[in-house]
Structure formats: C-alpha cells, structure tokens
Design a protein around this motif. Sequence first.
Motif, PDB file in Angstrom:
ATOM      1  N   GLU A 109      34.255 -32.924 -72.975  1.00 34.35           N
ATOM      2  CA  GLU A 109      32.805 -32.864 -72.811  1.00 34.35           C
ATOM      3  C   GLU A 109      32.319 -31.416 -72.900  1.00 34.35           C
ATOM      4  N   ALA A 110      33.090 -30.492 -72.333  1.00 38.16           N
ATOM      5  CA  ALA A 110      32.718 -29.073 -72.415  1.00 38.16           C
ATOM      6  C   ALA A 110      32.760 -28.587 -73.860  1.00 38.16           C
ATOM      7  N   ALA A 111      33.776 -28.985 -74.604  1.00 38.90           N
ATOM      8  CA  ALA A 111      33.875 -28.581 -76.012  1.00 38.90           C
ATOM      9  C   ALA A 111      32.688 -29.101 -76.815  1.00 38.90           C
ATOM     10  N   ALA A 112      32.294 -30.344 -76.560  1.00 44.50           N
ATOM     11  CA  ALA A 112      31.134 -30.915 -77.249  1.00 44.50           C
ATOM     12  C   ALA A 112      29.854 -30.179 -76.865  1.00 44.50           C
ATOM     13  N   ALA A 113      29.752 -29.787 -75.596  1.00 44.75           N
ATOM     14  CA  ALA A 113      28.560 -29.059 -75.138  1.00 44.75           C
ATOM     15  C   ALA A 113      28.471 -27.678 -75.787  1.00 44.75           C
ATOM     16  N   TRP A 114      29.610 -27.029 -75.996  1.00 48.87           N
ATOM     17  CA  TRP A 114      29.618 -25.740 -76.702  1.00 48.87           C
ATOM     18  C   TRP A 114      29.068 -25.911 -78.116  1.00 48.87           C
ATOM     19  N   GLU A 115      29.509 -26.942 -78.806  1.00 51.01           N
ATOM     20  CA  GLU A 115      29.044 -27.178 -80.173  1.00 51.01           C
ATOM     21  C   GLU A 115      27.554 -27.466 -80.212  1.00 51.01           C
ATOM     22  N   LEU A 170      39.257 -15.193 -57.361  1.00 47.88           N
ATOM     23  CA  LEU A 170      39.223 -13.846 -57.925  1.00 47.88           C
ATOM     24  C   LEU A 170      38.556 -13.957 -59.296  1.00 47.88           C
ATOM     25  N   GLY A 171      37.288 -13.558 -59.398  1.00 47.60           N
ATOM     26  CA  GLY A 171      36.602 -13.641 -60.678  1.00 47.60           C
ATOM     27  C   GLY A 171      35.644 -14.805 -60.778  1.00 47.60           C
ATOM     28  N   ASP A 172      35.465 -15.323 -61.992  1.00 47.31           N
ATOM     29  CA  ASP A 172      34.405 -16.303 -62.222  1.00 47.31           C
ATOM     30  C   ASP A 172      34.884 -17.686 -62.638  1.00 47.31           C
ATOM     31  N   SER A 173      36.164 -18.025 -62.369  1.00 49.78           N
ATOM     32  CA  SER A 173      36.562 -19.428 -62.431  1.00 49.78           C
ATOM     33  C   SER A 173      36.015 -20.097 -61.167  1.00 49.78           C
ATOM     34  N   ARG A 174      36.048 -21.415 -61.102  1.00 52.92           N
ATOM     35  CA  ARG A 174      35.337 -22.097 -60.008  1.00 52.92           C
ATOM     36  C   ARG A 174      36.084 -23.346 -59.540  1.00 52.92           C
ATOM     37  N   ALA A 175      35.970 -23.626 -58.228  1.00 53.77           N
ATOM     38  CA  ALA A 175      36.518 -24.845 -57.642  1.00 53.77           C
ATOM     39  C   ALA A 175      35.407 -25.619 -56.944  1.00 53.77           C
ATOM     40  N   ILE A 176      35.388 -26.932 -57.158  1.00 55.04           N
ATOM     41  CA  ILE A 176      34.415 -27.803 -56.500  1.00 55.04           C
ATOM     42  C   ILE A 176      35.118 -29.047 -55.970  1.00 55.04           C
ATOM     43  N   LEU A 177      34.485 -29.680 -54.994  1.00 57.26           N
ATOM     44  CA  LEU A 177      34.899 -30.991 -54.515  1.00 57.26           C
ATOM     45  C   LEU A 177      33.920 -32.046 -55.009  1.00 57.26           C
ATOM     46  N   GLY A 178      34.408 -33.243 -55.236  1.00 54.06           N
ATOM     47  CA  GLY A 178      33.557 -34.404 -55.435  1.00 54.06           C
ATOM     48  C   GLY A 178      33.519 -35.185 -54.134  1.00 54.06           C
ATOM     49  N   GLN A 179      32.321 -35.315 -53.541  1.00 54.33           N
ATOM     50  CA  GLN A 179      32.174 -35.966 -52.241  1.00 54.33           C
ATOM     51  C   GLN A 179      31.265 -37.186 -52.344  1.00 54.33           C
ATOM     52  N   ARG A 180      31.609 -38.244 -51.623  1.00 55.75           N
ATOM     53  CA  ARG A 180      30.709 -39.396 -51.542  1.00 55.75           C
ATOM     54  C   ARG A 180      29.464 -38.986 -50.763  1.00 55.75           C
ATOM     55  N   TRP A 204      32.329 -24.121 -67.025  1.00 62.09           N
ATOM     56  CA  TRP A 204      31.111 -23.959 -66.211  1.00 62.09           C
ATOM     57  C   TRP A 204      29.975 -23.304 -66.982  1.00 62.09           C
ATOM     58  N   ASP A 205      30.273 -22.610 -68.078  1.00 54.16           N
ATOM     59  CA  ASP A 205      29.211 -22.019 -68.888  1.00 54.16           C
ATOM     60  C   ASP A 205      28.340 -23.072 -69.568  1.00 54.16           C
ATOM     61  N   VAL A 206      28.890 -24.287 -69.713  1.00 55.62           N
ATOM     62  CA  VAL A 206      28.140 -25.314 -70.457  1.00 55.62           C
ATOM     63  C   VAL A 206      27.944 -26.618 -69.686  1.00 55.62           C
ATOM     64  N   LEU A 207      28.667 -26.812 -68.582  1.00 60.44           N
ATOM     65  CA  LEU A 207      28.536 -28.038 -67.800  1.00 60.44           C
ATOM     66  C   LEU A 207      28.163 -27.691 -66.357  1.00 60.44           C
ATOM     67  N   THR A 208      27.260 -28.461 -65.770  1.00 59.00           N
ATOM     68  CA  THR A 208      26.896 -28.273 -64.371  1.00 59.00           C
ATOM     69  C   THR A 208      27.939 -28.916 -63.463  1.00 59.00           C
ATOM     70  N   ASN A 209      27.918 -28.522 -62.202  1.00 62.76           N
ATOM     71  CA  ASN A 209      28.790 -29.166 -61.215  1.00 62.76           C
ATOM     72  C   ASN A 209      28.559 -30.671 -61.187  1.00 62.76           C
ATOM     73  N   GLU A 210      27.300 -31.060 -61.275  1.00 63.13           N
ATOM     74  CA  GLU A 210      26.949 -32.491 -61.209  1.00 63.13           C
ATOM     75  C   GLU A 210      27.537 -33.254 -62.390  1.00 63.13           C
ATOM     76  N   ILE A 261      31.706 -36.999 -64.606  1.00 63.10           N
ATOM     77  CA  ILE A 261      32.762 -37.310 -65.577  1.00 63.10           C
ATOM     78  C   ILE A 261      34.039 -37.721 -64.862  1.00 63.10           C
ATOM     79  N   VAL A 262      34.431 -36.951 -63.845  1.00 62.89           N
ATOM     80  CA  VAL A 262      35.685 -37.237 -63.138  1.00 62.89           C
ATOM     81  C   VAL A 262      35.592 -38.556 -62.381  1.00 62.89           C
ATOM     82  N   SER A 263      34.472 -38.791 -61.730  1.00 64.13           N
ATOM     83  CA  SER A 263      34.350 -40.015 -60.921  1.00 64.13           C
ATOM     84  C   SER A 263      34.291 -41.269 -61.789  1.00 64.13           C
ATOM     85  N   SER A 264      33.907 -41.122 -63.049  1.00 62.38           N
ATOM     86  CA  SER A 264      33.836 -42.286 -63.933  1.00 62.38           C
ATOM     87  C   SER A 264      35.066 -42.441 -64.828  1.00 62.38           C
ATOM     88  N   ALA A 265      36.050 -41.548 -64.691  1.00 66.52           N
ATOM     89  CA  ALA A 265      37.272 -41.631 -65.493  1.00 66.52           C
ATOM     90  C   ALA A 265      38.028 -42.911 -65.171  1.00 66.52           C
TER      91      ALA A 265
END
Length: 320
Positions: free
Chosen positions: A295-301, A157-167, A267-273, A278-282
């Motif tokens: 990372e999103a906060a740094a991208a905003w700045e 509902l709206g403009d939040s977003r869900a993605i999967l990380g797939q091999r 999502w306004d500052v980071l791509t899905n990729e 970031i998550v896969s390398s945590a």
Amino acid sequence: MGICASSNVVHSSSDADDIFGAAVVYCSKTTAGRRGSAYSLTGSKGLNQDSAILYQGYGGEDGVLCAVFDGHGQNGHAVSNLVRNHLPELLLRHHNNTSGDGENNNMIKEACVISAFTAMDKDIKILHDQTTFDLASSGSTAALVIKHGEELVVANLGDSRAILGQRSDGKKGEKVVPFQLTTDLKPGLPCEAERIRKCKGRVLALKEESHILRVWLPYDDSPGLAMSRAFGDFMLKQYGVIATPDISYHHLSPDDEFLVIATDGVWDVLTNETVVSIVSSARSQEEAAKLVVEEAAAAWESKYPNSRRDDCTVVCLFLR
C-alpha cells in the motif's frame, strides 16, 4: 521485488553478512508459532538500506524483540545491517550485567538500553576508523520494541516509528485505532533543534524543500541530515546529532491488538490510521506486513509520481 522474513533464520556473524545480509531476519528460540510478519521492499534509489528483525524467544520464552533500521548515506546499508545483527546481543549483554527491581526497574532498563546503543555506536566508529567504509555522513535510524510478558520497552533513534493498534471501545471486533509509541526525532522538533544549535550545528531547510529541516555543519552546507539522532554520521556527532535513544514504556492492556514498526518510507505516505486499518483487515498475520508495504509503494506512485520511492520496511507483531 520484496523480501519476506524466513522462519528459523540465524544470521551469520561474518563481515559480508553483517554488511550485505538480507533486509529482513526472523529468529525464533521458542516453541510458540510465529506471531507476526516482516517485509521489506527496495525503493527506486538503488540498494535497499533498510533492515529489520523479528526475534521471538528473545531473552526468554515470552520475550520478543521487533525493530527496523533505516540506513542513509553512501554506506547506510552497512550501518543498518550491522546494527540489526549486533544490537540485540548488546542489549542482552548490558541487561545481564545489571540487576535491580521495584521502583528503580525502569531506570535500570533505560541505563541498559542507552549503554547498549552507545556501545553500538562506538563499534560502528571502529569500523569507520579501521576500514575503508567511510561513515562520516552515513548512518542509520533504529526503532526497537522489546516485549516481556505484558511490558514493552520502546527505544527510538531517528524518524522510524512504532505504533499500537488498539480496540477503541474494548470490544473485540470493533474499530481498531492507532496509538503512537514513538516521536519522530527530526531537527524540526524544538528540543532537538535547541540541542543541535547549542553544539554549533545549523538547522535549516533548502529553498526547494522548505518543509524539510536538516542538520548542517557550522560553516559548510553539508551533509544536510534530515534526522536529529542516528547511529553513525560521525561528521555531525560533535554538532548535536546523538546516538542516545528516546526511551519509553508501555504496559499492555487487553485492548492492545498488534504492534507495527516501520521505516519512514511508509510513514511519509501512509497515516497511522491507514496502517492500522490495513493490518486489522489482513486475512492472516503472515501477510500483514507485506500488505502495508504494498500500500505504501502504491501511495508513492500516486502522490509522488516524479520522485524516487524510498525503501519501505514493516514489522508487525500480533499481541492477542
């Protein structure tokens, strides 16, 4: 200062906690260890209007509910927290009141989810009508995923977003790529704009931000909502803004590594990729959500140094 999910939290049902509770809640009704993380960072606009939940053992031992809610308007924080605290229970209640199997199962799931979202919006309208909280132009998004076994039910509902990380090639340790589960429901989508205009709402962009289409009243330049579906926002409900979620389903495969749900401040500052990378390398599941938010906060700045940073909230669920 950000807010991390705390373990074994059971949120209070008091009015104060409903409206002003912590941004992130982690619940567990299972013996399994935590399989994800959640993190929220207040933006530079003032009060954090985002909220999120990671609920393991939801509806059963192997059930999980993950969701983010992005409030907007003067009392958006109230809507966001109310939905976070009550929608999971409403979904279970509506599911338990319905039965079915086989080829009609998805139809039944969809009916349950829609009826729960409708009931939630009606409860918010009661708050608007019977208290001092003016929710005529305040509301919240919702991006929600329910996992039972290998099945996902996705409601947006709206403009939040869900993605999967797939091999990408089915081999463990190889590159992980994004698969987007939801569509950003904004007024610029042709089907959304058509519905709004049929209801006499207007879809227009301001001259100073020509790239952002907004929803306006028929004969008044307000309120200028930048999404086409939301809880609350009762000023626009008769003009095409609806609280009916877009629902989809996904059967998990061995290639599906993790789920990420985030508010649009990310999502306004980071791509899905970028988020998947970031998550896969945590180094640990516990730090994944925080790393994405930082990372999103740094991208905003970097990208918008003269703009006020939006609230950024992320939930990560690891599937393997």
